[in-house]
Design a protein around this motif. Structure first.
Motif, PDB file in Angstrom:
ATOM      1  N   ALA A   1      47.341  54.831  26.092  1.00 45.96           N
ATOM      2  CA  ALA A   1      47.421  53.524  26.740  1.00 45.96           C
ATOM      3  C   ALA A   1      48.678  53.174  27.531  1.00 45.96           C
ATOM      4  CB  ALA A   1      47.032  52.490  26.005  1.00 45.96           C
ATOM      5  N   ASP A   2      48.726  52.865  28.930  1.00 42.81           N
ATOM      6  CA  ASP A   2      50.130  53.068  29.205  1.00 42.81           C
ATOM      7  C   ASP A   2      50.411  51.233  29.357  1.00 42.81           C
ATOM      8  OD1 ASP A   2      48.574  51.750  31.268  1.00 42.81           O
ATOM      9  OD2 ASP A   2      49.152  53.228  32.768  1.00 42.81           O
ATOM     10  N   GLU A   3      51.501  50.955  29.969  1.00 41.11           N
ATOM     11  CA  GLU A   3      51.971  49.531  29.795  1.00 41.11           C
ATOM     12  C   GLU A   3      51.088  48.617  30.290  1.00 41.11           C
ATOM     13  OE1 GLU A   3      56.052  48.955  30.502  1.00 41.11           O
ATOM     14  OE2 GLU A   3      55.787  46.721  30.290  1.00 41.11           O
ATOM     15  N   GLN A   4      50.258  48.952  31.524  1.00 42.11           N
ATOM     16  CA  GLN A   4      49.481  48.113  32.399  1.00 42.11           C
ATOM     17  C   GLN A   4      47.910  48.060  31.592  1.00 42.11           C
ATOM     18  OE1 GLN A   4      50.937  50.652  34.151  1.00 42.11           O
ATOM     19  NE2 GLN A   4      52.574  48.866  34.671  1.00 42.11           N
ATOM     20  N   SER A   5      47.798  48.975  30.754  1.00 40.01           N
ATOM     21  CA  SER A   5      46.469  48.886  29.845  1.00 40.01           C
ATOM     22  C   SER A   5      46.708  47.938  28.837  1.00 40.01           C
ATOM     23  CB  SER A   5      46.230  50.090  29.254  1.00 40.01           C
ATOM     24  OG  SER A   5      46.605  51.046  30.315  1.00 40.01           O
ATOM     25  N   ARG A   6      47.651  47.615  28.375  1.00 45.01           N
ATOM     26  CA  ARG A   6      48.108  46.677  27.120  1.00 45.01           C
ATOM     27  C   ARG A   6      48.265  45.186  27.565  1.00 45.01           C
ATOM     28  NH1 ARG A   6      51.394  51.300  25.365  1.00 45.01           N
ATOM     29  NH2 ARG A   6      53.059  50.348  26.249  1.00 45.01           N
ATOM     30  N   VAL A   7      47.457  44.439  27.154  1.00 46.31           N
ATOM     31  CA  VAL A   7      47.303  42.999  27.554  1.00 46.31           C
ATOM     32  C   VAL A   7      47.486  41.978  26.321  1.00 46.31           C
ATOM     33  CG1 VAL A   7      45.739  41.218  28.573  1.00 46.31           C
ATOM     34  CG2 VAL A   7      45.318  43.740  28.983  1.00 46.31           C
ATOM     35  N   PRO A   8      49.225  41.536  26.514  1.00 43.01           N
ATOM     36  CA  PRO A   8      49.429  40.634  25.556  1.00 43.01           C
ATOM     37  C   PRO A   8      48.646  39.318  25.480  1.00 43.01           C
ATOM     38  CG  PRO A   8      51.150  40.953  27.179  1.00 43.01           C
ATOM     39  CD  PRO A   8      49.864  41.848  27.417  1.00 43.01           C
ATOM     40  N   CYS A   9      48.162  38.913  24.318  1.00 47.75           N
ATOM     41  CA  CYS A   9      47.589  37.516  24.408  1.00 47.75           C
ATOM     42  C   CYS A   9      48.428  36.660  23.221  1.00 47.75           C
ATOM     43  CB  CYS A   9      46.229  37.742  23.606  1.00 47.75           C
ATOM     44  SG  CYS A   9      45.081  38.609  24.647  1.00 47.75           S
ATOM     45  N   ASP A  10      48.387  35.331  23.509  1.00 46.59           N
ATOM     46  CA  ASP A  10      49.135  34.319  23.124  1.00 46.59           C
ATOM     47  C   ASP A  10      48.608  34.187  21.333  1.00 46.59           C
ATOM     48  OD1 ASP A  10      50.855  33.660  24.743  1.00 46.59           O
ATOM     49  OD2 ASP A  10      49.797  31.997  25.546  1.00 46.59           O
ATOM     50  N   GLY A  11      47.648  34.420  20.992  1.00 44.10           N
ATOM     51  CA  GLY A  11      47.307  34.206  19.523  1.00 44.10           C
ATOM     52  C   GLY A  11      46.125  35.146  19.124  1.00 44.10           C
ATOM     53  N   VAL A  12      45.753  35.027  17.908  1.00 43.34           N
ATOM     54  CA  VAL A  12      44.814  36.157  17.318  1.00 43.34           C
ATOM     55  C   VAL A  12      43.314  35.724  18.011  1.00 43.34           C
ATOM     56  CG1 VAL A  12      43.209  36.491  15.497  1.00 43.34           C
ATOM     57  CG2 VAL A  12      45.836  36.640  15.269  1.00 43.34           C
ATOM     58  N   ALA A  13      43.157  34.306  18.301  1.00 37.21           N
ATOM     59  CA  ALA A  13      41.715  33.809  18.639  1.00 37.21           C
ATOM     60  C   ALA A  13      41.737  33.906  20.223  1.00 37.21           C
ATOM     61  CB  ALA A  13      41.650  32.393  18.507  1.00 37.21           C
ATOM     62  N   ALA A  14      42.687  34.349  20.806  1.00 37.80           N
ATOM     63  CA  ALA A  14      42.892  34.756  22.182  1.00 37.80           C
ATOM     64  C   ALA A  14      42.544  36.246  22.337  1.00 37.80           C
ATOM     65  CB  ALA A  14      44.198  34.642  22.867  1.00 37.80           C
ATOM     66  N   VAL A  15      42.802  36.769  21.488  1.00 45.67           N
ATOM     67  CA  VAL A  15      42.220  38.483  21.369  1.00 45.67           C
ATOM     68  C   VAL A  15      40.646  38.436  21.461  1.00 45.67           C
ATOM     69  CG1 VAL A  15      42.566  40.603  20.399  1.00 45.67           C
ATOM     70  CG2 VAL A  15      44.641  39.018  20.493  1.00 45.67           C
ATOM     71  N   PHE A  16      40.301  37.696  20.453  1.00 47.85           N
ATOM     72  CA  PHE A  16      38.990  37.741  20.105  1.00 47.85           C
ATOM     73  C   PHE A  16      38.226  37.462  21.357  1.00 47.85           C
ATOM     74  CE2 PHE A  16      37.430  38.706  15.654  1.00 47.85           C
ATOM     75  CZ  PHE A  16      38.843  38.742  15.060  1.00 47.85           C
ATOM     76  N   ASP A  17      38.637  36.323  22.141  1.00 47.37           N
ATOM     77  CA  ASP A  17      37.922  35.958  22.945  1.00 47.37           C
ATOM     78  C   ASP A  17      37.920  36.838  24.497  1.00 47.37           C
ATOM     79  OD1 ASP A  17      37.400  33.548  21.730  1.00 47.37           O
ATOM     80  OD2 ASP A  17      38.878  32.396  22.681  1.00 47.37           O
ATOM     81  N   ALA A  18      39.019  37.424  24.583  1.00 47.36           N
ATOM     82  CA  ALA A  18      39.235  38.459  25.420  1.00 47.36           C
ATOM     83  C   ALA A  18      37.939  39.659  25.482  1.00 47.36           C
ATOM     84  CB  ALA A  18      40.629  38.821  25.835  1.00 47.36           C
ATOM     85  N   VAL A  19      38.029  39.859  24.245  1.00 45.98           N
ATOM     86  CA  VAL A  19      36.953  40.920  23.914  1.00 45.98           C
ATOM     87  C   VAL A  19      35.644  40.430  24.004  1.00 45.98           C
ATOM     88  CG1 VAL A  19      36.265  42.696  22.255  1.00 45.98           C
ATOM     89  CG2 VAL A  19      38.637  41.988  22.393  1.00 45.98           C
ATOM     90  N   ARG A  20      35.344  39.430  23.471  1.00 47.12           N
ATOM     91  CA  ARG A  20      33.945  38.790  23.683  1.00 47.12           C
ATOM     92  C   ARG A  20      33.770  38.572  25.131  1.00 47.12           C
ATOM     93  NH1 ARG A  20      35.601  34.797  19.160  1.00 47.12           N
ATOM     94  NH2 ARG A  20      34.606  35.536  17.071  1.00 47.12           N
ATOM     95  N   ALA A  21      34.723  38.071  25.967  1.00 42.78           N
ATOM     96  CA  ALA A  21      34.388  37.841  27.359  1.00 42.78           C
ATOM     97  C   ALA A  21      34.052  38.974  28.233  1.00 42.78           C
ATOM     98  CB  ALA A  21      35.504  36.750  27.872  1.00 42.78           C
ATOM     99  N   GLY A  22      34.377  40.114  27.786  1.00 40.34           N
ATOM    100  CA  GLY A  22      34.755  41.257  28.399  1.00 40.34           C
ATOM    101  C   GLY A  22      35.587  41.802  29.479  1.00 40.34           C
ATOM    102  N   VAL A  23      36.855  40.788  29.230  1.00 40.47           N
ATOM    103  CA  VAL A  23      37.918  41.119  30.226  1.00 40.47           C
ATOM    104  C   VAL A  23      38.615  42.361  29.815  1.00 40.47           C
ATOM    105  CG1 VAL A  23      38.019  38.557  31.319  1.00 40.47           C
ATOM    106  CG2 VAL A  23      39.340  39.214  29.093  1.00 40.47           C
ATOM    107  N   VAL A  24      38.783  42.615  28.379  1.00 40.58           N
ATOM    108  CA  VAL A  24      39.244  43.935  28.011  1.00 40.58           C
ATOM    109  C   VAL A  24      38.231  44.784  27.379  1.00 40.58           C
ATOM    110  CG1 VAL A  24      41.645  43.001  27.807  1.00 40.58           C
ATOM    111  CG2 VAL A  24      39.777  42.845  26.108  1.00 40.58           C
ATOM    112  N   ASP A  25      38.464  45.928  27.082  1.00 37.89           N
ATOM    113  CA  ASP A  25      37.389  46.935  26.595  1.00 37.89           C
ATOM    114  C   ASP A  25      37.650  46.799  25.053  1.00 37.89           C
ATOM    115  OD1 ASP A  25      36.514  48.820  28.744  1.00 37.89           O
ATOM    116  OD2 ASP A  25      38.772  48.224  29.099  1.00 37.89           O
ATOM    117  N   GLY A  26      38.853  46.461  24.394  1.00 37.55           N
ATOM    118  CA  GLY A  26      39.135  46.230  23.119  1.00 37.55           C
ATOM    119  C   GLY A  26      40.171  45.437  22.767  1.00 37.55           C
ATOM    120  N   GLY A  27      40.383  45.047  21.320  1.00 28.16           N
ATOM    121  CA  GLY A  27      41.391  44.526  21.139  1.00 28.16           C
ATOM    122  C   GLY A  27      42.096  44.740  19.784  1.00 28.16           C
TER     123      GLY A  27
END
Ligand SMILES: O=C(O)C(=O)Cc1ccccc1
Length: 315
Positions: A26-52
């Motif tokens: 994964a390159d830098e563009q593929s890595r999406v930093p989130c502000d907290g653990v819950a935000a990582v779960f939400d991003a995966v659940r919402a489908g805005v990322v492939d995994g977390g």
């Protein structure tokens, strides 16, 4: 579009190191930093990322409660990978700061818990503040008018935010390691590799003597080794607990599948969290230690025997 992966950010967290380990391409563009653990779960659940990737447990401090709470509640996600990362903490400050100037130290709660001894010996008068990650602490220290004098973080985070090291090896245990998990949406169960782990949450049906032993027995009698057991409150009042369990093996294996069926029978509810390749130091029990008669072939032979006697045969 290339895959995108959420992680507990900002850049420079131990979680980013874990993501690099789990997705080395994964390159830098593929890595999406989130502000907290819950935000990582939400991003995966919402489908805005492939995994977390999120931290799950630490060898010194134990389970990461926000991660466990998200695994237990809300829309279920599958754990499809894991890795263990050694965690080494350093104290970083703005250039020009000396140790004696440090009155306010910021870091992640898990890092603070692992550096308390060093802080008590070296900065007994400093106040400790917790923030969403060790790298968030480093970034905050670097900001003009920062509310903190120093951050406990990884060397990579301190350097990334232009700080300088006041001390290294500030953790109370030099061998501390954290286990990180890779989260995916449902429907992506990895196949068995021969060195897998299975995670689940068991909700006891009703409070009675031996309720937990009934659950544990399902594994014991089928020769399934447990690697983690943690009780967590369900949130439904005092005394209401569920049990987070990690076991060796894959749900596709007969002994694990049958143990899960047994748990399903004796529990009010079971949340299957995934079967995935074990990362880090292998803890596979050596074959001769595995209790006899628990291979897939043993289970298949017993099933055939049952079918025969049900059909009227005598053996
Ligand atoms: O804050 C970080 O850098 C994290 O990734 C979470 C964390 C904090 C302390 C130990 C391991 C992981």
């Amino acid at each position: 579009m290339p895959n995108r992966y959420a992680y507990l950010g900002p850049e420079g967290t131990f979680t980013e190191a874990a993501l690099r380990d789990l997705r080395p391409d994964a390159d830098e563009q593929s890595r999406v930093p989130c502000d907290g653990v819950a935000a990582v779960f939400d991003a995966v659940r919402a489908g805005v990322v492939d995994g977390g990737v999120v931290p799950l447990e630490n060898s010194v401090e134990g389970g990461v409660t926000t991660t466990i709470a998200e695994l237990i509640k809300g829309e279920p996600l599958l754990i499809t990978g894991e890795t263990a990362v050694p965690v080494e903490f350093a104290l970083f400050a703005r250039p020009g700061t000396v140790l004696e100037d440090v009155k306010r130290v910021a870091t992640h709660p898990h890092a603070l818990a692992q550096c308390r001894g060093w802080l008590a010996r070296n900065l007994p008068d400093a106040d400790a503040h917790t923030v969403s990650s060790t790298a968030a602490a480093a970034r905050a220290v670097a900001e003009p008018g920062a509310p903190y004098d120093a951050a406990i973080c990884a060397v990579i985070a301190g350097e990334r935010y232009g700080l300088h090291a006041l001390a290294s090896g500030v953790g109370d245990r030099s061998d501390a390691a954290t286990r990180f998990i890779y989260l995916s949406r449902a429907g992506t169960l990895p196949g068995p590799t021969g060195a897998d782990r299975t995670s689940l949450v068991a909700f006891i049906a009703d409070d009675h003597p031996g309720a937990l032993i009934e659950v544990l027995n399902q594994f014991a009698v089928r020769g399934v080794n447990l690697t983690r057991l943690e009780s967590r409150p369900t949130g439904d009042g005092l005394g209401s607990y569920c049990f987070c369990i990690d076991a060796e093996g894959h749900v596709a294996e007969a002994r694990v599948g049958e143990a899960l069926m047994g748990i399903r029978r004796v529990c009010r509810d079971v949340r299957f969290l995934g079967s995935y390749p074990r990362g880090g130091r292998a803890t596979e029990i050596i074959p001769q230690m595995r209790p006899r008669s628990t291979t897939d072939a043993d289970f298949a032979e017993a099933e055939l025997w049952l079918a025969r006697i049900r059909a009227g045969a005598m053996d």
